[in-house]
Design a protein around this motif. Sequence first.
Motif, PDB file in Angstrom:
ATOM      1  N   ASP A   1       0.830  -1.210   0.000  1.00  0.00           N
ATOM      2  CA  ASP A   1       0.000   0.000   0.000  1.00  0.00           C
ATOM      3  C   ASP A   1       0.863   1.259   0.000  1.00  0.00           C
ATOM      4  O   ASP A   1       0.543   2.247  -0.674  1.00  0.00           O
TER       5      ASP A   1
ATOM      6  N   TRP B 140       2.200   1.874  -3.476  1.00  0.00           N
ATOM      7  CA  TRP B 140       1.149   2.419  -4.334  1.00  0.00           C
ATOM      8  C   TRP B 140       0.953   3.902  -4.057  1.00  0.00           C
ATOM      9  O   TRP B 140       0.859   4.713  -4.991  1.00  0.00           O
ATOM     10  N   LEU B 141       0.905   4.281  -2.771  1.00  0.00           N
ATOM     11  CA  LEU B 141       0.676   5.674  -2.409  1.00  0.00           C
ATOM     12  C   LEU B 141       1.824   6.567  -2.871  1.00  0.00           C
ATOM     13  O   LEU B 141       1.607   7.626  -3.464  1.00  0.00           O
TER      14      LEU B 141
ATOM     15  N   LYS C  67       1.711   7.003  -6.657  1.00  0.00           N
ATOM     16  CA  LYS C  67       0.651   7.904  -7.098  1.00  0.00           C
ATOM     17  C   LYS C  67       1.014   9.360  -6.842  1.00  0.00           C
ATOM     18  O   LYS C  67       0.787  10.237  -7.691  1.00  0.00           O
TER      19      LYS C  67
END
Length: 344
Positions: free
Chosen positions: A323, A326-327, A330
């Motif tokens: 996670d 991914w953060l 982004k």
Amino acid sequence: MIRFPPLTVPSFLHPTIEAWVVWLITTFISIPAAFCTMFIDAPYALACNLFAPEPKSIVITGASSGIGASLALTYAKRGVTIGLLGLDSMYEWLVVVRIIRLLYLTYILYNAQQVAEVVRSRRASAEVLVCDVADTDKLAQILEEFDDQHNIDLLFANAGQLGHTIDTDKEWEDHWDRIVDVNFIGAVATAMTGFKLMENRRNRRGGQIAITSSLSGYFFLPQMAYYNATKAALISFGRDLRYIGRPHNIKVTVITPGVIDTRMTADPHQPFSMPRWLLTKPERLAKIIKRRLLYNPATIAYPFTEYLASWVSQSLPTALLDDATWLVGKVSSSLSRTGSRGFS
């Protein structure tokens, strides 16, 4: 005969078990061991900084700019011979004059020849060794010839390259081979050539090898997949080479810088840009490296705050690390031109 199925743990339980194991190990093993190690290492580091002899013959790859050039200027003094190995076409804005105390203001454009001139102005000897570290045969020949004349005490495998790919630009095939050739194969070839030279000396006095990796080898922007992978590989390689070198009195240290104010980090096309005033100057890092190499640490990580964040990420449960990746990806893609894909 009754056969039982192999014991497995469902994936959804992994994060919880991992978190508990990390807590148990940290509480009952890591913290007590760290305190014991600190009380042993601190006096040793102090003694080495006061009494350990400094290297007299040094080779630095990637010496045309950035960290490599700063290392050369930091070590330059009477009685020291420095081999500056790099591509002579590489340039870098390098801080060399301190105008106001603790504030560097004057920037001078350097290449390998100009770095050599400054080294010589400090009464050290300098030899410019022009070579692409990806050309491993020529690299080995140059290092062997230099060692025949000077017996290398300290070898910096420092050369590196940062590539960029944006969504509408080049494909992955256009970048990966050069990044791997320079950042990993070139660094390994440099270290192993130096290792062989130090191992075969009749006086068995060994030597020291410093391998420049990066904090990105622990955790960084996912758009820099190739760069991150090569730096992670160097961390593993340097750790193992340190073990291999001990019987031969060959010291090995892995240097893991964070975001340093160099030509690479100044590139406007990199995945994530930071204000230059927030970045660490390579001259400061070079002074820290010189001081700490005297007591032969396994790693030199700087800035420590960046290192701590990267290191902590490795202790996260795998699901949380996924996670976090991914953060971070982004956020970086929204602030740069790399988009969601960036094979650099």
